[in-house]
Scaffold this motif. Structure first.
Motif, short mmCIF file in Angstrom:
data_model
loop_
_atom_site.label_atom_id
_atom_site.label_comp_id
_atom_site.label_asym_id
_atom_site.label_seq_id
_atom_site.Cartn_x
_atom_site.Cartn_y
_atom_site.Cartn_z
N LEU A 175 -61.07 -31.29 -44.15
CA LEU A 175 -61.99 -30.90 -45.20
C LEU A 175 -62.11 -29.39 -45.22
O LEU A 175 -62.09 -28.75 -44.17
CB LEU A 175 -63.36 -31.54 -44.97
N ASN A 176 -62.22 -28.83 -46.40
CA ASN A 176 -62.39 -27.38 -46.53
C ASN A 176 -63.87 -27.05 -46.37
O ASN A 176 -64.63 -27.05 -47.31
CB ASN A 176 -61.86 -26.88 -47.87
N THR A 177 -64.24 -26.79 -45.14
CA THR A 177 -65.62 -26.39 -44.83
C THR A 177 -65.64 -24.88 -44.64
O THR A 177 -64.74 -24.18 -45.07
CB THR A 177 -66.11 -27.14 -43.57
N THR A 178 -66.64 -24.39 -43.94
CA THR A 178 -66.73 -22.94 -43.74
C THR A 178 -65.55 -22.40 -42.95
O THR A 178 -65.13 -21.27 -43.15
CB THR A 178 -68.04 -22.57 -43.02
N GLU A 223 -60.44 -38.36 -49.63
CA GLU A 223 -61.71 -37.67 -49.80
C GLU A 223 -62.74 -38.22 -48.84
O GLU A 223 -62.64 -39.36 -48.38
CB GLU A 223 -62.24 -37.86 -51.23
N GLN A 224 -63.72 -37.40 -48.53
CA GLN A 224 -64.89 -37.85 -47.79
C GLN A 224 -66.09 -37.36 -48.58
O GLN A 224 -66.32 -36.16 -48.68
CB GLN A 224 -64.90 -37.32 -46.37
N GLN A 234 -62.26 -29.70 -39.76
CA GLN A 234 -62.90 -31.02 -39.72
C GLN A 234 -61.87 -32.08 -40.11
O GLN A 234 -61.62 -32.31 -41.28
CB GLN A 234 -64.11 -31.06 -40.65
N ASP A 291 -67.73 -36.12 -51.61
CA ASP A 291 -67.18 -35.46 -52.80
C ASP A 291 -66.20 -34.35 -52.44
O ASP A 291 -65.79 -33.58 -53.29
CB ASP A 291 -68.31 -34.91 -53.67
N GLN A 292 -65.81 -34.27 -51.17
CA GLN A 292 -64.86 -33.24 -50.74
C GLN A 292 -63.46 -33.82 -50.57
O GLN A 292 -63.29 -34.84 -49.90
CB GLN A 292 -65.29 -32.62 -49.42
N GLN A 293 -62.49 -33.16 -51.16
CA GLN A 293 -61.09 -33.57 -51.02
C GLN A 293 -60.52 -33.00 -49.74
O GLN A 293 -60.80 -31.87 -49.37
CB GLN A 293 -60.27 -33.09 -52.22
N ALA A 294 -59.71 -33.81 -49.06
CA ALA A 294 -59.06 -33.37 -47.82
C ALA A 294 -57.66 -32.86 -48.12
O ALA A 294 -56.96 -33.39 -48.99
CB ALA A 294 -59.00 -34.52 -46.83
#
Length: 84
Positions: A39-42, A60-61, A47, A63-66
């Motif tokens: 996941l595109n986190t900070t 996806e997890q 992640q 609403d975030q696309q992996a």
């Protein structure tokens, strides 16, 4: 002269065919392919979630696309991943 030509041409053709066939079966990279999605986190690619390299639905997890890596040594995640 004809037997000399055929006797020389067949082994040369066989060697050329073998070299060409082995070029298609050899892998270009010695690194393993990573099928983990991130996941595109900070901090990008930190992640991990379970994904697959191909499919129909995007991985996806919530609403975030992996996204994934093409090789393990990459620091970015440019590869689109799909649900396993």
């Amino acid at each position: 002269m004809k037997t000399l030509k055929n006797g020389f041409l067949m082994p040369v053709a066989a060697i050329i065919f073998a070299v060409a066939a082995s070029a298609f079966t050899a892998t270009s990279s010695t690194e393993e392919v990573d099928y983990t999605g991130y996941l595109n986190t900070t901090s990008p690619c930190s992640q991990p979630i379970a994904c697959a390299p191909s499919g129909i639905d995007l991985c996806e997890q919530g609403d975030q696309q992996a996204f994934g890596k093409y090789v393990l040594s990459q620091t970015s995640c440019p590869r689109v991943m799909y649900k396993p």
